[in-house]
Design an enzyme around this catalytic site. Structure first.
Site, PDB file in Angstrom:
ATOM      1  N   LYS A 210       1.028   1.083  -3.073  1.00 56.53           N
ATOM      2  CA  LYS A 210       0.190   2.245  -2.856  1.00 56.53           C
ATOM      3  C   LYS A 210      -0.224   2.373  -1.528  1.00 56.53           C
ATOM      4  O   LYS A 210      -0.054   3.682  -0.882  1.00 56.53           O
ATOM      5  CB  LYS A 210      -1.210   2.298  -3.454  1.00 56.53           C
ATOM      6  CG  LYS A 210      -1.123   1.979  -5.232  1.00 56.53           C
ATOM      7  CD  LYS A 210      -2.319   2.025  -5.883  1.00 56.53           C
ATOM      8  CE  LYS A 210      -3.243   0.798  -5.668  1.00 56.53           C
ATOM      9  NZ  LYS A 210      -2.611  -0.506  -6.436  1.00 56.53           N
TER      10      LYS A 210
ATOM     11  N   ARG B 233      -9.537   4.135 -10.754  1.00 52.76           N
ATOM     12  CA  ARG B 233      -8.914   2.828 -11.347  1.00 52.76           C
ATOM     13  C   ARG B 233      -9.547   2.620 -12.962  1.00 52.76           C
ATOM     14  O   ARG B 233      -9.370   1.832 -13.550  1.00 52.76           O
ATOM     15  CB  ARG B 233      -9.583   1.608 -10.706  1.00 52.76           C
ATOM     16  CG  ARG B 233      -8.399   1.168  -9.654  1.00 52.76           C
ATOM     17  CD  ARG B 233      -8.792   0.065  -8.747  1.00 52.76           C
ATOM     18  NE  ARG B 233      -8.149  -0.874  -8.295  1.00 52.76           N
ATOM     19  CZ  ARG B 233      -7.564  -0.766  -7.115  1.00 52.76           C
ATOM     20  NH1 ARG B 233      -7.854   0.050  -6.323  1.00 52.76           N
ATOM     21  NH2 ARG B 233      -6.592  -1.659  -6.675  1.00 52.76           N
TER      22      ARG B 233
ATOM     23  N   ARG C 245       2.060 -11.191   1.133  1.00 51.53           N
ATOM     24  CA  ARG C 245       0.965 -10.771   1.975  1.00 51.53           C
ATOM     25  C   ARG C 245      -0.132 -11.441   2.168  1.00 51.53           C
ATOM     26  O   ARG C 245      -0.733 -11.527   3.334  1.00 51.53           O
ATOM     27  CB  ARG C 245       0.254  -9.231   1.180  1.00 51.53           C
ATOM     28  CG  ARG C 245      -0.402  -8.619   2.033  1.00 51.53           C
ATOM     29  CD  ARG C 245      -0.894  -7.334   1.646  1.00 51.53           C
ATOM     30  NE  ARG C 245      -1.853  -7.475   0.379  1.00 51.53           N
ATOM     31  CZ  ARG C 245      -2.149  -6.378  -0.247  1.00 51.53           C
ATOM     32  NH1 ARG C 245      -1.880  -5.238  -0.106  1.00 51.53           N
ATOM     33  NH2 ARG C 245      -3.046  -6.593  -1.390  1.00 51.53           N
TER      34      ARG C 245
ATOM     35  N   ARG D 140      -5.669 -12.088   3.332  1.00 54.73           N
ATOM     36  CA  ARG D 140      -6.732 -11.554   2.533  1.00 54.73           C
ATOM     37  C   ARG D 140      -6.985 -12.276   1.344  1.00 54.73           C
ATOM     38  O   ARG D 140      -6.318 -12.918   0.839  1.00 54.73           O
ATOM     39  CB  ARG D 140      -5.949 -10.188   1.816  1.00 54.73           C
ATOM     40  CG  ARG D 140      -6.783  -8.876   2.119  1.00 54.73           C
ATOM     41  CD  ARG D 140      -5.996  -7.696   1.801  1.00 54.73           C
ATOM     42  NE  ARG D 140      -6.344  -7.567   0.278  1.00 54.73           N
ATOM     43  CZ  ARG D 140      -5.778  -6.193  -0.120  1.00 54.73           C
ATOM     44  NH1 ARG D 140      -5.405  -5.213   0.337  1.00 54.73           N
ATOM     45  NH2 ARG D 140      -6.151  -6.095  -1.369  1.00 54.73           N
TER      46      ARG D 140
ATOM     47  N   ARG E  27      -6.609  -9.755 -11.221  1.00 51.64           N
ATOM     48  CA  ARG E  27      -6.448  -8.510 -10.853  1.00 51.64           C
ATOM     49  C   ARG E  27      -5.555  -7.857 -11.774  1.00 51.64           C
ATOM     50  O   ARG E  27      -5.582  -6.461 -12.305  1.00 51.64           O
ATOM     51  CB  ARG E  27      -6.255  -8.412  -9.512  1.00 51.64           C
ATOM     52  CG  ARG E  27      -7.251  -8.643  -8.462  1.00 51.64           C
ATOM     53  CD  ARG E  27      -6.677  -9.075  -6.909  1.00 51.64           C
ATOM     54  NE  ARG E  27      -5.964  -7.874  -6.214  1.00 51.64           N
ATOM     55  CZ  ARG E  27      -5.170  -8.064  -5.282  1.00 51.64           C
ATOM     56  NH1 ARG E  27      -5.044  -9.348  -4.826  1.00 51.64           N
ATOM     57  NH2 ARG E  27      -4.509  -7.192  -4.719  1.00 51.64           N
TER      58      ARG E  27
HETATM   59  P1  B4P Z   1       0.186  -2.335  -1.728  1.00 47.58           P
HETATM   60  O1  B4P Z   1       0.533  -2.134  -3.133  1.00 47.58           O
HETATM   61  O2  B4P Z   1       0.250  -1.195  -0.720  1.00 47.58           O
HETATM   62  O3  B4P Z   1      -1.267  -2.791  -1.753  1.00 47.58           O
HETATM   63  P2  B4P Z   1      -2.552  -2.165  -1.958  1.00 47.58           P
HETATM   64  O4  B4P Z   1      -2.459  -0.780  -1.740  1.00 47.58           O
HETATM   65  O5  B4P Z   1      -3.272  -3.161  -1.086  1.00 47.58           O
HETATM   66  O6  B4P Z   1      -3.101  -2.469  -3.636  1.00 47.58           O
HETATM   67  P3  B4P Z   1      -4.357  -3.476  -3.996  1.00 47.58           P
HETATM   68  O7  B4P Z   1      -4.343  -3.140  -5.546  1.00 47.58           O
HETATM   69  O8  B4P Z   1      -3.827  -4.748  -3.942  1.00 47.58           O
HETATM   70  O9  B4P Z   1      -5.643  -3.247  -3.350  1.00 47.58           O
HETATM   71  P4  B4P Z   1      -6.778  -2.196  -2.791  1.00 47.58           P
HETATM   72  O10 B4P Z   1      -6.938  -2.474  -1.695  1.00 47.58           O
HETATM   73  O11 B4P Z   1      -6.540  -1.094  -3.482  1.00 47.58           O
HETATM   74  O12 B4P Z   1       1.069  -3.316  -1.009  1.00 47.58           O
HETATM   75  C1  B4P Z   1       1.252  -4.499  -1.480  1.00 47.58           C
HETATM   76  C2  B4P Z   1       2.166  -5.654  -0.681  1.00 47.58           C
HETATM   77  O13 B4P Z   1       3.439  -5.315  -0.885  1.00 47.58           O
HETATM   78  C3  B4P Z   1       2.157  -5.359   0.777  1.00 47.58           C
HETATM   79  O14 B4P Z   1       2.210  -6.462   1.734  1.00 47.58           O
HETATM   80  C4  B4P Z   1       3.520  -4.463   1.211  1.00 47.58           C
HETATM   81  O15 B4P Z   1       3.814  -4.569   2.259  1.00 47.58           O
HETATM   82  C5  B4P Z   1       4.228  -5.011   0.111  1.00 47.58           C
HETATM   83  N1  B4P Z   1       5.229  -3.948  -0.455  1.00 47.58           N
HETATM   84  C6  B4P Z   1       5.087  -2.424  -0.542  1.00 47.58           C
HETATM   85  N2  B4P Z   1       6.239  -1.977  -0.830  1.00 47.58           N
HETATM   86  C7  B4P Z   1       7.245  -2.728  -1.085  1.00 47.58           C
HETATM   87  C8  B4P Z   1       8.573  -2.714  -1.256  1.00 47.58           C
HETATM   88  N3  B4P Z   1       9.127  -1.732  -1.591  1.00 47.58           N
HETATM   89  N4  B4P Z   1       9.188  -3.879  -1.333  1.00 47.58           N
HETATM   90  C9  B4P Z   1       8.535  -5.300  -0.780  1.00 47.58           C
HETATM   91  N5  B4P Z   1       7.351  -5.332  -0.613  1.00 47.58           N
HETATM   92  C10 B4P Z   1       6.489  -3.931  -0.458  1.00 47.58           C
HETATM   93  O16 B4P Z   1      -7.977  -2.916  -4.016  1.00 47.58           O
HETATM   94  C11 B4P Z   1      -8.566  -4.326  -3.503  1.00 47.58           C
HETATM   95  C12 B4P Z   1      -9.724  -4.601  -4.558  1.00 47.58           C
HETATM   96  O17 B4P Z   1     -10.572  -3.808  -4.178  1.00 47.58           O
HETATM   97  C13 B4P Z   1      -9.592  -4.320  -5.969  1.00 47.58           C
HETATM   98  O18 B4P Z   1      -8.676  -5.473  -6.629  1.00 47.58           O
HETATM   99  C14 B4P Z   1     -10.782  -4.007  -6.385  1.00 47.58           C
HETATM  100  O19 B4P Z   1     -11.801  -5.157  -6.592  1.00 47.58           O
HETATM  101  C15 B4P Z   1     -11.541  -3.418  -5.463  1.00 47.58           C
HETATM  102  N6  B4P Z   1     -11.441  -1.792  -5.567  1.00 47.58           N
HETATM  103  C16 B4P Z   1     -10.625  -0.898  -4.912  1.00 47.58           C
HETATM  104  N7  B4P Z   1     -10.587   0.418  -5.496  1.00 47.58           N
HETATM  105  C17 B4P Z   1     -11.347   0.180  -6.274  1.00 47.58           C
HETATM  106  C18 B4P Z   1     -12.021   1.270  -7.149  1.00 47.58           C
HETATM  107  N8  B4P Z   1     -11.696   2.415  -7.292  1.00 47.58           N
HETATM  108  N9  B4P Z   1     -12.769   0.862  -8.297  1.00 47.58           N
HETATM  109  C19 B4P Z   1     -13.327  -0.707  -8.431  1.00 47.58           C
HETATM  110  N10 B4P Z   1     -12.692  -1.374  -7.624  1.00 47.58           N
HETATM  111  C20 B4P Z   1     -11.962  -0.962  -6.639  1.00 47.58           C
END
Ligand code: B4P
Length: 190
Positions: free
Chosen positions: A14, A89, A128, A134, A145
């Site tokens: 994302k 979410r 990551r 992180r 998660r």
């Molecule tokens: P991403 O998938 O981009 O990770 P993210 O956006 O950080 O998603 P995530 O769900 O973990 O975290 P968020 O901050 O929203 O990438 C992951 C990895 O994969 C990276 O290292 C990237 O380089 C790699 N990658 C990407 N594309 C690739 C490809 N094609 N091939 C290989 N590798 C690739 O949320 C974190 C926490 O915050 C949640 O668990 C929750 O507790 C809280 N939270 C956030 N929003 C919330 C909400 N709306 N409601 C309630 N809690 C919330």
């Protein structure tokens, strides 16, 4: 206005695809994960509460997130539109987003659902975790998660299908190949 919800399991890409969408379409970016991590770093009241949930791999309660999102939305210029990254979410968050956007005379244009196999999600997040340090990118927290994603977040796919906004994107392969699919989906609704 182009309002994009980028959706998928933890590690589905994302944040990665959001960066490319922002560059290509000039949208404002709202990542609830980034906002929460900034609140934690700043040791604010919200950050201190959120930290307990995030470190266990749980979602932060809806009322806190919805209130936070409304404030961030008001701070954006929203001239071209917004990319919502990691929000909604839960079904209550999706309903609240609809109300907030409707009050501003707009709506979600499309929900892009990045589909990635579970084993690949785990590998990406562990990798990551090694690089960024992180605290929620460790195996135990990743597993909770993913469980939370399946029980509380995945049902949103059906919600957006019923709204006629759902677009499935194959989220495996190179970042560039996935972005080509994302662009095709966005251009189809523009
Ligand atoms: P991403 O998938 O981009 O990770 P993210 O956006 O950080 O998603 P995530 O769900 O973990 O975290 P968020 O901050 O929203 O990438 C992951 C990895 O994969 C990276 O290292 C990237 O380089 C790699 N990658 C990407 N594309 C690739 C490809 N094609 N091939 C290989 N590798 C690739 O949320 C974190 C926490 O915050 C949640 O668990 C929750 O507790 C809280 N939270 C956030 N929003 C919330 C909400 N709306 N409601 C309630 N809690 C919330």
């Amino acid at each position: 206005m182009l309002n994009v919800v980028i959706f998928g399991a933890p590690g589905s890409g994302k944040g990665t695809q959001s960066e490319l969408i922002i560059k290509a379409y000039g949208l404002d970016h709202i990542s609830t994960g980034d906002v929460l991590r900034a609140e934690i770093k700043g040791q604010t009241e919200l950050g201190n509460i959120a930290e307990g949930y995030i470190s266990k791999g749980q979602l932060v309660p809806d009322e806190l997130i919805i209130d936070m999102l409304a404030k961030v939305l008001d701070s954006k210029k929203t001239s071209e539109g917004v990319i919502f990254d990691g929000f909604p979410r839960t079904i209550p968050q999706a309903k609240a987003l609809k109300v907030m956007l409707n009050e501003r005379g707009t709506d979600v244009s499309v929900m892009l659902n990045l589909e990635v196999a579970e084993e690949e999600l785990i590998q990406r997040l562990l990798k990551r975790g090694e690089i960024s340090g992180r605290s929620d990118d460790n195996l135990e927290t990743i597993k909770s998660r993913l469980a939370v994603y399946h029980s509380q977040t995945a049902p949103l796919a059906t919600y957006y299908m019923e709204e006629g906004k759902h677009s499935a994107i194959k989220g495996m392969g190179t970042v560039e190949d996935i972005f080509t699919r994302v662009q095709e989906a966005i251009n189809a609704i523009k």
